[in-house]
Design an enzyme around this catalytic site. Sequence first.
Site, PDB file in Angstrom:
ATOM      1  CB  SER A 198      29.809  12.023  54.426  1.00  0.00           C
ATOM      2  OG  SER A 198      28.699  13.099  54.577  1.00  0.00           O
ATOM      3  CG  HIS A 238      28.210  15.259  58.818  1.00  0.00           C
ATOM      4  ND1 HIS A 238      27.590  14.206  58.978  1.00  0.00           N
ATOM      5  CD2 HIS A 238      28.931  15.272  57.593  1.00  0.00           C
ATOM      6  CE1 HIS A 238      28.018  13.534  57.719  1.00  0.00           C
ATOM      7  NE2 HIS A 238      28.466  14.181  57.006  1.00  0.00           N
TER       8      HIS A 238
END
Length: 390
Positions: A158, A275
């Site tokens: 990430s 996400h």
Amino acid sequence: MSVRVARVARAPRAWARSVSGRRGSSNCPRPPPAAVDVAALLREATAADGGSRDAEVAAGRREPGQCSVLLFPGQGSQMVGMGRGLLRYPRVRELYDAARRVLGYDLLELSLRGPREALDRTVHCQPAVFVASLAAVEKLHHLQPAVIENCVAAAGFSVGEFAALVFAGAMEFSEGLYAVKIRAEAMQEASEAVPSGMLSVLGQRQSKFAVACLEAQEHCKTQGIEDPVCEVANYLFPDCRVISGHLEALQFLQKNSSKYHFRRTKMLPVSGGFHTRLMEPAVEPLAQVLKAIDVKKPLVSVHSNVDGNRYMHPKHIQKLLAQQVVSPVKWEQTMHAIYERRKGTAFPQTFEVGPGKQLGAILKSCNLQAWRSYSHVEVLEASEDTEGPL
């Protein structure tokens, strides 16, 4: 191979561009001078290999066991005290001084002393993990410079992907940190708009992740939630996923975990459904910042969270970093892409640079043989012996 770490030029570079793509005035502040060029050693190692096009050519001449891979952790790995074990290494304080100028607050003080509630906020923890990870690279370079010289691949989870790209020379430290700042602020704002979260799920072979998410969405509709979100956000290792979405959907999954053959579920200490399309409002602010950055081709292979593949060119990086915010992190696929090799071929040394050892634990579940060559670069307390364990 003899290499020397080059110091970065002190003059700041005007990198901000207007929305039209021309260099000029912008609402984005100029970043301060980069405190350290963490890719300098890679550049010189590449040049020392006879002017090869990139580090991959040189890597092909090394034995696989001599190569190294760096993994950069993401949000959730932060902890109060991180960075304390790094401050005596060259240029680490310069990194934190540069971070103060980019962010407008004392990130080192927050990282060392908290409070935890403030450090855990998305707007703070993403920059904190980014800087701590690159400071850990400084420690690693001081203790084992050959690891940096022989690095052939990097990946970040990430927000860790930004640190991996800075390490690989695709963007400068201050540019990367400014992009992380905008990303974190936009994700914080998006997460506060809708009650949402993330649920870690340890399943088994017969687990029905897709069915579970669909039925959780249907349940939300019965509760009056329009256009509910519940989907896999992280692929960690076989049979382990993180599901993101509306809190009502995640609570439904916890209550009905046995129905879907989930062995264990746990809510993660994050503020939103990251996400997933719940983060759609964060895409455009980040995309605009990325357009203003002079992104370069990485000097080593950097793998994208979106598909697990290597970035091929700068435009690819700008596109997928923005897309990553609303796409699942395909970490399991990334591990397979990096460590896949013929039987009998040695695995590279792997170093997790940053707070926590979560990526090492995941690697162990994805590829036990690769994990046997894993090390973690500690960021908490300084070791008494600078040449001792990392």
